[in-house]
Scaffold this motif. Structure first.
Motif, PDB file in Angstrom:
ATOM      1  N   THR A 120      -6.684   2.143  -3.678  1.00  0.00           N
ATOM      2  CA  THR A 120      -8.025   2.721  -3.506  1.00  0.00           C
ATOM      3  C   THR A 120      -7.983   4.168  -3.009  1.00  0.00           C
ATOM      4  N   VAL A 121      -6.907   4.578  -2.351  1.00  0.00           N
ATOM      5  CA  VAL A 121      -6.865   5.939  -1.804  1.00  0.00           C
ATOM      6  C   VAL A 121      -6.465   6.996  -2.844  1.00  0.00           C
TER       7      VAL A 121
ATOM      8  N   GLY B 252       0.957   3.339  -3.435  1.00  0.00           N
ATOM      9  CA  GLY B 252       0.368   4.666  -3.231  1.00  0.00           C
ATOM     10  C   GLY B 252       1.398   5.761  -3.444  1.00  0.00           C
TER      11      GLY B 252
ATOM     12  N   ALA C  24       0.846  -1.199   0.000  1.00  0.00           N
ATOM     13  CA  ALA C  24       0.000   0.000   0.000  1.00  0.00           C
ATOM     14  C   ALA C  24       0.878   1.244   0.000  1.00  0.00           C
TER      15      ALA C  24
ATOM     16  N   GLY D 229      -4.150  -2.952  -1.964  1.00  0.00           N
ATOM     17  CA  GLY D 229      -5.143  -2.444  -1.023  1.00  0.00           C
ATOM     18  C   GLY D 229      -5.327  -0.944  -1.142  1.00  0.00           C
ATOM     19  N   ALA D 230      -5.178  -0.259  -0.016  1.00  0.00           N
ATOM     20  CA  ALA D 230      -5.408   1.182   0.016  1.00  0.00           C
ATOM     21  C   ALA D 230      -4.414   1.942  -0.856  1.00  0.00           C
ATOM     22  N   GLY D 231      -3.280   1.309  -1.190  1.00  0.00           N
ATOM     23  CA  GLY D 231      -2.351   1.961  -2.106  1.00  0.00           C
ATOM     24  C   GLY D 231      -2.980   2.212  -3.459  1.00  0.00           C
TER      25      GLY D 231
END
Lengths: 163, 116
Positions: free
Chosen positions: B60-61, B10, B6, B56-58
């Motif tokens: 989606t953010v 990201g 992530a 993951g959030a890497g």
């Protein structure tokens, strides 16, 4: 008389053609290191995503959500955090340091909306806040929507049925 | 392990944005719009979902996931409702993000006294 001449002489020295001035200004400009900026963007952007991952894990473990289910509440929490930090004036300080590192995550999207809303508050709630909130975020929504439309049409024509 | 990916993915997307700022001299609005379009195209090629699984959030953010979510809504609705889904489905998935941003920003503008 003599002083006036001196004064004129001083201004003569300052006289530069616009081209010369641009060269001079460029010399005095603080060096902008692209590598340094990228490193800062990487560290801050990565850290924001790390926070996002932690929030996702919280939703997954505490509320037994799947990763897909957790992504919406995660985005909402990240946006709430960003709005709070923007209201406190912290996010804009971070943005000066991090550049794209704080602008590219969804928190930057929320920051652009919140700071526009706060900035135009004095022009009234409808014309100021309502009318200006999407000043920067509008470009993102318009281009995202149009792109999504064309991608959808492409899938329709190619007959993938949206997979 | 997903935390590491992530962070790395990201951060890498943010570096992409920074390069658009510094090298291509794009304004923030141009950069964000471009990243959203990139996200939409990548999801159109069915490659964004694997990236989310991996990072993951890497994935989606960053704002690219906004483009991904718009396309995802359109394609899911296209699948279930036919051609009209391309129009009606676009905002299905992104509702949370846009609504949250509007509501929280509005509430902040109500509560906070602007400085300076």
């Amino acid at each position: 008389m003599a002083t006036a001449k001196n004064g004129a002489g001083r201004f003569d020295k300052m006289a530069m053609s616009p081209k010369e001035y641009q060269v001079y200004a460029k010399e005095k400009e603080p060096p902008r290191s692209i590598l340094g900026n990228c490193l800062k963007a990487f560290l801050v952007g990565g850290s924001i995503c790390l926070v996002g991952q932690a929030v996702t894990e919280l939703f997954m473990h505490l509320m037994n959500m799947t990763p897909e289910q957790a992504s919406n509440p995660t985005v909402a929490v990240m946006i709430l955090l960003s709005v709070i930090l923007t209201s406190l004036g912290v996010y804009d300080k971070l943005a000066q340091f991090a550049g794209a590192g704080s602008a590219v995550p969804v928190t930057g999207f929320a920051n652009s909306m919140c700071s526009a809303a706060l900035e135009h508050r004095s022009e009234g709630l409808v014309l100021g806040v309502g009318g200006n909130m999407f000043k920067l975020a509008g470009a993102v929504i318009v281009y995202g929507t149009v792109a999504a439309f064309f991608v959808g049409i492409a899938h329709l024509i190619l007959g993938t049925g949206g997979q | 392990m997903i935390f590491l990916w992530a962070f790395l993915v990201g951060g890498a997307i943010c570096v992409l944005g920074q390069l658009m700022f510094d090298v291509l001299k794009l304004t923030p609005a141009h950069t964000m719009a471009t990243l959203v379009v990139i996200g939409a195209i990548v999801d159109g090629l069915d490659l964004y979902e694997p990236l989310i699984k991996f990072a993951g959030a890497g994935a989606t953010v960053p704002i690219t996931s906004f483009g991904n979510a718009l396309v995802h809504g359109a394609l899911t609705e296209l699948h279930s409702q036919g051609w009209i889904g391309v129009i009606s489905g676009i905002f299905k998935v992104t509702s949370a993000g846009i609504s949250a941003a509007i509501i929280f920003s509005f509430l902040a503008a109500l509560v906070i006294r602007p400085k300076g």
